[in-house]
Design an enzyme around this catalytic site. Sequence first.
Site, PDB file in Angstrom:
ATOM      1  N   ASP A  11       0.853  -1.177   0.000  1.00  0.00           N
ATOM      2  CA  ASP A  11       0.000   0.000   0.000  1.00  0.00           C
ATOM      3  C   ASP A  11       0.893   1.233   0.000  1.00  0.00           C
ATOM      4  O   ASP A  11       2.084   1.161   0.283  1.00  0.00           O
ATOM      5  CB  ASP A  11      -0.920  -0.021   1.224  1.00  0.00           C
ATOM      6  CG  ASP A  11      -2.119   0.889   1.056  1.00  0.00           C
ATOM      7  OD1 ASP A  11      -2.257   1.500  -0.020  1.00  0.00           O
ATOM      8  OD2 ASP A  11      -2.915   0.997   2.010  1.00  0.00           O
ATOM      9  N   ASP A  71      -3.874   7.254  -3.642  1.00  0.00           N
ATOM     10  CA  ASP A  71      -5.239   7.699  -3.928  1.00  0.00           C
ATOM     11  C   ASP A  71      -5.781   8.456  -2.725  1.00  0.00           C
ATOM     12  O   ASP A  71      -5.153   8.495  -1.660  1.00  0.00           O
ATOM     13  CB  ASP A  71      -6.126   6.503  -4.257  1.00  0.00           C
ATOM     14  CG  ASP A  71      -6.169   5.487  -3.122  1.00  0.00           C
ATOM     15  OD1 ASP A  71      -5.084   5.089  -2.662  1.00  0.00           O
ATOM     16  OD2 ASP A  71      -7.271   5.107  -2.691  1.00  0.00           O
ATOM     17  N   ALA A 104     -12.010   2.588   0.612  1.00  0.00           N
ATOM     18  CA  ALA A 104     -12.797   3.369   1.576  1.00  0.00           C
ATOM     19  C   ALA A 104     -14.143   2.733   1.910  1.00  0.00           C
ATOM     20  O   ALA A 104     -15.138   3.434   2.102  1.00  0.00           O
ATOM     21  CB  ALA A 104     -12.986   4.800   1.075  1.00  0.00           C
ATOM     22  N   CYS A 137     -15.122 -25.060  16.622  1.00  0.00           N
ATOM     23  CA  CYS A 137     -14.230 -25.166  15.475  1.00  0.00           C
ATOM     24  C   CYS A 137     -13.311 -26.364  15.676  1.00  0.00           C
ATOM     25  O   CYS A 137     -13.032 -26.751  16.812  1.00  0.00           O
ATOM     26  CB  CYS A 137     -13.413 -23.867  15.343  1.00  0.00           C
ATOM     27  SG  CYS A 137     -12.115 -23.901  14.096  1.00  0.00           S
ATOM     28  N   CYS A 185     -10.180 -26.546  14.050  1.00  0.00           N
ATOM     29  CA  CYS A 185      -8.823 -26.226  13.600  1.00  0.00           C
ATOM     30  C   CYS A 185      -7.828 -26.702  14.657  1.00  0.00           C
ATOM     31  O   CYS A 185      -8.211 -27.021  15.785  1.00  0.00           O
ATOM     32  CB  CYS A 185      -8.684 -24.727  13.356  1.00  0.00           C
ATOM     33  SG  CYS A 185      -8.501 -23.713  14.843  1.00  0.00           S
ATOM     34  N   CYS A 238      -8.132 -25.047  18.090  1.00  0.00           N
ATOM     35  CA  CYS A 238      -9.333 -25.355  18.865  1.00  0.00           C
ATOM     36  C   CYS A 238      -9.401 -26.806  19.322  1.00  0.00           C
ATOM     37  O   CYS A 238     -10.073 -27.119  20.310  1.00  0.00           O
ATOM     38  CB  CYS A 238     -10.569 -24.999  18.050  1.00  0.00           C
ATOM     39  SG  CYS A 238     -10.691 -23.229  17.677  1.00  0.00           S
TER      40      CYS A 238
END
Length: 497
Positions: free
Chosen positions: A93, A128, A196, A279, A281, A284
């Site tokens: 960015d 921008d 934005a 969860c 994963c 977890c």
Amino acid sequence: MRECFEIRDTDGAGRIGELSVPRADVTVETPALMPVINPHLRTVDPATLESDFGAEILITNGYILYQSEEFHEQALEEGLADLYDFSGAIVTDSGSFQLSEYGEISVTNAEILEFQRDIGADIGTPIDIPTPPDAARERAEDELKTTKSRLEAAGSVDVGEMLLNAPIQGSTYPDLRESAATHAYGTALDVFPVGAVVPLMNGYRYAEMIEVVRAAKRGLGADAPVHLFGAGHPMMFALAAAAGCDLFDSAAYALYARDGRYLTVSGTDHLDDLEYFPCSCPVCTDHTPAELRSAPEAQRETLLARHNLHVSYRELRTVKQAIREGALFELLERRARSHPAMVDGYRELLDDAAALEQSDPVSKATFFYLSADSARRPEVHRHHDRLARLPVSGDRVLLSAGGDNSRFDETWRLRAPFGPVPPALSDSYPLTAERPERLGRAGYEAAAEGVARLAAANPDTTFAVAHWGWPDAALDRLPEDVEILSLGPESEHPDDA
């Protein structure tokens, strides 16, 4: 034609694509998640993102590196790939966020683009002006004019093989967003972030977010890869993908973890409120909420961030599989029910069903009618549009939810929400839709609209509708010259033939 992006599969406006990033010599499959890396605070290292989560692309702030006493020279000497130990594509960015927050930054457009090139960024960004939602139109127009001039100027900077972002601004004015997108697409730049929109997402203004995205999409060609800036919560990936977004960047995985927040596909929970993890994963399955709460702060933050990444990448894979199967709208229906504002976003998307239909495959997985909103899907819109082109035989035609009748020259099936179905198409997608027994008023009203379309296209033909207990609201939508025959109450019909 932009050679860096190729579309492989579509479902509505959602698509699976390939973004070729020449400087990194990688091809990124989209939709893709770009974890945000703060060079001064790496909650999860980029190398771990690549090895443990399969990250193909990430995003970092070029302006922070430009200002950094610690990393400025190192980034120039080593390049981002070595600095971050990451072999995928790295997006930078430009400092636009800092500009919007603090009003000024100490670098020019050309200088920050050249710095991004010099540190080895694979996709760079000009400066921008991110005009916030609800800004006065005069301000939005003035700032958009500046953004447009900077995009044009970016095209004249020697950036080598680095691809360039062309941010699309315009606040919450759809015409300005469309104009900005048309201008950006006319440049030689490569990737198109819709900027934005974070305040809209933070305020659960998903309908307005979709309106902004769809306006931008109207100004872009199909070959334009679209990045939705700041879309880092997994609960909205299906909605954003269905609107045609290809790239998402997420700082949420780390920011939420720092605040003890636990991401799910249906919202956000606070660790202090959890007794069980919903969860499977690795985080977890290896820890209970109580164990995580009692862990040292740094360890807890890292583990929460890892969970947040697991659920985010899993949801993106789920979205891609749904697109591949042609079941994105079914997934979106389920995801939208997680929050009323998500329902608003889904309905705003369906308001543009005609545009969605243009890229929607004519044949895919079984159509599941899951709610009244299913009656507004692009498949229903397509069928209604095609009714005018389907041949009708005879002077008297029965549209029947039951059997044939010898009093008529021809019998078509009547299937809500599509309406009239010629016999030759009875077994074709999406007319074989799976529907609940209690269809609800909206499905029948959509079917009535189909009858009206067919009758209008064949003014010399007499039509009759034989129905099982259609609601009055649907019957009232039928043309006056259509004969109405009741087959009995809805509760008694065996099934549509």
